[in-house]
Design an enzyme around this catalytic site. Structure first.
Site, short mmCIF file in Angstrom:
data_model
loop_
_atom_site.label_atom_id
_atom_site.label_comp_id
_atom_site.label_asym_id
_atom_site.label_seq_id
_atom_site.Cartn_x
_atom_site.Cartn_y
_atom_site.Cartn_z
N SER A 1 40.27 40.58 30.91
CA SER A 1 40.33 40.60 32.38
C SER A 1 39.98 39.29 33.05
CB SER A 1 39.42 41.70 32.93
OG SER A 1 40.01 42.97 32.74
N LYS B 1 34.20 36.00 36.71
CA LYS B 1 35.00 37.10 36.16
C LYS B 1 34.67 37.35 34.70
CE LYS B 1 37.78 40.37 36.69
NZ LYS B 1 36.90 41.04 35.71
N LYS C 1 42.40 37.91 35.49
CA LYS C 1 42.48 38.24 36.91
C LYS C 1 42.04 37.10 37.82
CE LYS C 1 41.89 43.27 36.32
NZ LYS C 1 41.31 43.47 34.97
N SER D 1 36.61 44.68 38.29
CA SER D 1 37.77 44.35 37.47
C SER D 1 38.83 45.45 37.48
CB SER D 1 37.33 44.06 36.03
OG SER D 1 38.34 43.39 35.31
#
Length: 373
Positions: A52, A216, A55, A112
């Site tokens: 993730s 992130k 992202k 997320s």
């Protein structure tokens, strides 16, 4: 100019013992935001699954679309069946459920949410596939040569790969040019749907690391545990990227070790002239003088041991002939530590000075002839 600064600093770093940082992850990188200087790297170009952490690019394209007026944080987005089918981390959007772009972006940054990432992608580009094309195009523009995206979420997919180096590049682009993203990335706990949905940040550093600003997390069985962590102290923001750490805790430990090393060893200093700069005479210009000011590159990344022992040398042109363009180079401010030049910062024209027309020149000559001025 930036290449010169980075090259000089890289040469210094080879002698400063950066290898002392002990990491469990096989691939990692530490970068300073303002200059883009790499302070530490470990197999940073290895092409690995980012999970993730992908992202970050989805977030970047979303905030860029907001800047372009494609959507606003208040824009209501209707959820497609495709977005609802993502699985993994999500906020359980229902098909045709409407939610504001701002709330969806918050869910992507904090928990997320795969469903929100795809809903945003579809709204911006028409389909996830079209959005992924934009992701790869933007990656190429940023020089992310190790990267190929297959989806907007980072869910496992053949060929979906990037590197610690490339993650640092897109992380820097996001936090350097869109600092307001901190409104979302620094949230520890929040709610959506009028308090019905609880959000707790997947990035534990937000709560437990001084100065944490984002950014992130990511994990899958194949990617293991990944993280792009950002933090700011004393005006310097660092980007710490960790890929394929064995456990969740180890990724946070590795990121913390890199950030600790960076903050303990380096300082970002905004260079200012030690004495006021004198105006430069302009020949044949509508103004008799132009003021020199510092150009780009006035932020200097230094080892902390050097920060108190800097010297400056100013080299300036004696005069300049019109027309003078705003930003035109007039001289150089050199910054040195001992005999080592650390930076050469351009001194440029603060404003444009047009050239006198023939009529203006004749008027000036007549004034001098008859009025003595």
């Amino acid at each position: 100019m930036k290449k010169l600064l980075c090259g000089l600093l890289a040469s210094l770093l080879l002698c400063t013992g950066v290898r002392a940082v002990d990491l469990s992850a096989p691939s990692a990188l530490l970068m300073e935001k303002e200059t883009g200087t790499i302070l530490y790297e470990k197999d940073s170009h290895a092409k690995l699954e980012p999970a993730s952490v992908t992202k970050i690019m989805t977030i970047l394209l979303t905030v860029e679309a907001m800047d372009q007026g494609v959507l606003t944080p208040e824009t209501l987005i209707s959820t497609s069946s495709h977005a609802c089918s993502m699985g993994g981390s999500q906020i359980w959007l229902r098909e045709r459920e409407q939610m504001s772009a701002g709330d969806m972006l918050k869910a992507v940054c904090v928990v997320s949410a795969n469903d929100c990432a795809v809903a945003l992608a579809e709204h911006i580009a028409g389909s996830e596939e079209a959005f992924v094309d934009r992701m790869n195009k933007r990656a190429a523009e940023l020089g992310m040569e190790d990267t190929h995206f297959v989806n907007a979420t980072g869910l496992p997919a053949p060929g979906h790969l990037t590197s610690a180096h490339d993650i640092a590049l897109m992380s820097r682009e996001l936090i350097l040019h869109h600092p307001s993203i901190r409104e979302y990335t620094t949230i520890w706990m929040d709610t959506l749907r009028g308090g019905a949905s609880q959000l707790v940040n997947t990035n534990k550093l937000i709560r437990f690391y001084q100065g944490a600003t984002g950014l992130k997390t990511g994990s899958t069985d194949a990617a293991r545990y990944c993280l792009s962590a950002t933090a700011e102290r004393d005006g310097m923001e660092l980007i710490s990227v960790v890929l394929k750490a064995p456990t969740s805790q180890q990724r946070f430990d590795d990121a913390r070790a890199l950030l600790d090393y960076g903050f303990a060893s380096y300082a970002l200093q905004q260079i200012q002239p030690e004495t006021p700069l004198a105006p430069i005479p302009v020949r044949l210009g509508t103004q008799a003088q132009v003021m020199p000011v510092l150009g780009e590159g006035s932020a200097l990344l230094l080892e902390k041991a050097q920060a108190g022992s800097l010297g400056q040398t100013v080299t300036m042109t004696e005069w300049v002939e019109a027309p003078v363009e705003k930003g035109q180079r007039l001289g150089t401010l050199s910054v040195a530590s001992g005999n080592t030049v650390l930076a050469e910062i351009p001194l440029v024209a603060e404003a444009a000075v047009p050239r006198l027309t023939y009529g203006q020149l004749l008027t000036r000559l007549l004034h001098k002839a008859f009025l003595g001025k």
